[in-house]
Design a protein around this motif. Structure first.
Motif, short mmCIF file in Angstrom:
data_model
loop_
_atom_site.label_atom_id
_atom_site.label_comp_id
_atom_site.label_asym_id
_atom_site.label_seq_id
_atom_site.Cartn_x
_atom_site.Cartn_y
_atom_site.Cartn_z
N LYS A 103 0.80 -1.23 0.00
CA LYS A 103 0.00 0.00 0.00
C LYS A 103 0.83 1.28 0.00
O LYS A 103 0.31 2.36 0.20
CB LYS A 103 -0.95 0.01 1.20
N TYR A 104 2.09 1.18 -0.24
CA TYR A 104 3.00 2.32 -0.10
C TYR A 104 3.33 2.92 -1.47
O TYR A 104 3.15 2.29 -2.50
CB TYR A 104 4.28 1.87 0.60
N GLU A 105 3.83 4.13 -1.43
CA GLU A 105 4.32 4.79 -2.64
C GLU A 105 5.72 5.28 -2.34
O GLU A 105 6.01 5.72 -1.23
CB GLU A 105 3.44 5.99 -3.01
N GLU A 106 6.57 5.18 -3.33
CA GLU A 106 7.94 5.64 -3.16
C GLU A 106 8.34 6.51 -4.35
O GLU A 106 8.09 6.15 -5.49
CB GLU A 106 8.89 4.45 -3.03
N MET A 107 8.95 7.65 -4.03
CA MET A 107 9.53 8.50 -5.06
C MET A 107 11.04 8.41 -4.88
O MET A 107 11.56 8.65 -3.80
CB MET A 107 9.09 9.95 -4.98
N TYR A 108 11.71 8.03 -5.95
CA TYR A 108 13.15 7.85 -5.90
C TYR A 108 13.85 9.17 -6.20
O TYR A 108 13.26 10.07 -6.81
CB TYR A 108 13.56 6.76 -6.90
N PRO A 109 15.10 9.31 -5.76
CA PRO A 109 15.82 10.56 -5.97
C PRO A 109 15.86 11.03 -7.42
O PRO A 109 15.91 12.22 -7.70
CB PRO A 109 17.23 10.26 -5.45
N ASN A 110 15.79 10.10 -8.38
CA ASN A 110 15.82 10.48 -9.80
C ASN A 110 14.45 10.90 -10.33
O ASN A 110 14.31 11.22 -11.51
CB ASN A 110 16.39 9.35 -10.66
N GLY A 111 13.41 10.87 -9.47
CA GLY A 111 12.07 11.30 -9.88
C GLY A 111 11.13 10.17 -10.24
O GLY A 111 9.93 10.40 -10.42
N ASP A 112 11.63 8.93 -10.37
CA ASP A 112 10.75 7.79 -10.64
C ASP A 112 9.79 7.59 -9.48
O ASP A 112 10.16 7.78 -8.32
CB ASP A 112 11.57 6.50 -10.81
N VAL A 113 8.56 7.18 -9.80
CA VAL A 113 7.55 6.92 -8.78
C VAL A 113 7.07 5.49 -8.93
O VAL A 113 6.86 5.01 -10.05
CB VAL A 113 6.35 7.90 -8.92
N ALA A 114 6.91 4.81 -7.80
CA ALA A 114 6.47 3.42 -7.83
C ALA A 114 5.58 3.10 -6.64
O ALA A 114 5.70 3.72 -5.58
CB ALA A 114 7.66 2.47 -7.84
N GLN A 115 4.73 2.13 -6.85
CA GLN A 115 4.02 1.48 -5.76
C GLN A 115 4.73 0.13 -5.60
O GLN A 115 4.49 -0.79 -6.37
CB GLN A 115 2.54 1.27 -6.07
N PRO A 116 5.62 0.03 -4.60
CA PRO A 116 6.35 -1.22 -4.45
C PRO A 116 5.48 -2.29 -3.80
O PRO A 116 4.67 -2.01 -2.92
CB PRO A 116 7.51 -0.84 -3.53
N ILE A 117 5.63 -3.51 -4.26
CA ILE A 117 5.04 -4.68 -3.62
C ILE A 117 6.24 -5.47 -3.11
O ILE A 117 7.01 -6.03 -3.89
CB ILE A 117 4.19 -5.50 -4.60
N VAL A 118 6.41 -5.46 -1.78
CA VAL A 118 7.62 -6.01 -1.18
C VAL A 118 7.28 -7.24 -0.35
O VAL A 118 6.41 -7.19 0.53
CB VAL A 118 8.32 -4.97 -0.29
N HIS A 119 7.99 -8.33 -0.63
CA HIS A 119 7.90 -9.56 0.16
C HIS A 119 9.13 -9.61 1.05
O HIS A 119 10.25 -9.69 0.55
CB HIS A 119 7.90 -10.79 -0.76
N PHE A 120 8.91 -9.52 2.38
CA PHE A 120 10.01 -9.61 3.34
C PHE A 120 10.03 -11.01 3.93
O PHE A 120 9.00 -11.54 4.35
CB PHE A 120 9.87 -8.60 4.47
N PHE A 121 11.23 -11.59 3.98
CA PHE A 121 11.44 -12.91 4.55
C PHE A 121 12.34 -12.80 5.78
O PHE A 121 13.20 -11.91 5.84
CB PHE A 121 12.11 -13.84 3.54
#
Length: 152
Positions: free
Chosen positions: A83-101
């Motif tokens: 459910k998160y949004e991330e803006m990277y230093p270069n301006g790219d925007v993503a909704q990451p889907i992260v699986h943590f183990f």
């Protein structure tokens, strides 16, 4: 192939969903391995993006090895975060889907990938620094509650 670079060549900096896998990695003394990420200039769990044809487990193990020099055994799923949004230093925007183990080190040697990391360090559970994103901090807090796999 670098899937994100390929994808970005098609969509530019538009918001996209990206799949990531990473680990809450422990050593034999129970310390947690963190990566000081070059891009964010802050601490986070090691991990990264899936490549085409790769499973989430394969991606987690590959990324952890590439970023830290350690081979890991995946013990269990800690959580999936979407459910998160991330803006990277270069301006790219993503909704990451992260699986943590939850992972244990089973070999290798500490190595810092200077392209992606400023530092790799083990921390005692009660001495964890602030993590670089709400997503990583939530994953850590969820792990501490020992609820089993969480899905956010």
């Amino acid at each position: 192939m670098d899937y994100i670079r390929f994808l970005r060549s098609k969509v530019g900096q538009e918001k996209v969903m990206l799949n990531f896998a990473g680990g809450i990695v422990f050593d034999e003394e129970g310390r947690i391995l963190l990566q000081k990420r070059r891009e964010q200039q802050a601490w986070g769990f090691p991990g990264g993006a899936l490549e085409l044809g790769e499973s989430i487990v394969e991606a987690a193990q590959r990324e952890i090895f590439e970023e830290t020099g350690f081979h890991v055994t995946i013990e269990r799923l800690s959580g999936v975060y979407s459910k998160y949004e991330e803006m990277y230093p270069n301006g790219d925007v993503a909704q990451p889907i992260v699986h943590f183990f939850v992972c244990r080190i089973n070999g290798g040697q500490l190595t810092i990938d200077s392209d992606e990391s400023l530092d790799i360090t083990f921390f005692e559970r009660d001495q964890m620094p602030e993590l670089y994103s709400e997503l990583h901090q939530t994953a850590w807090n969820d792990f501490l509650t020992e609820l089993g796999p969480v899905f956010r």
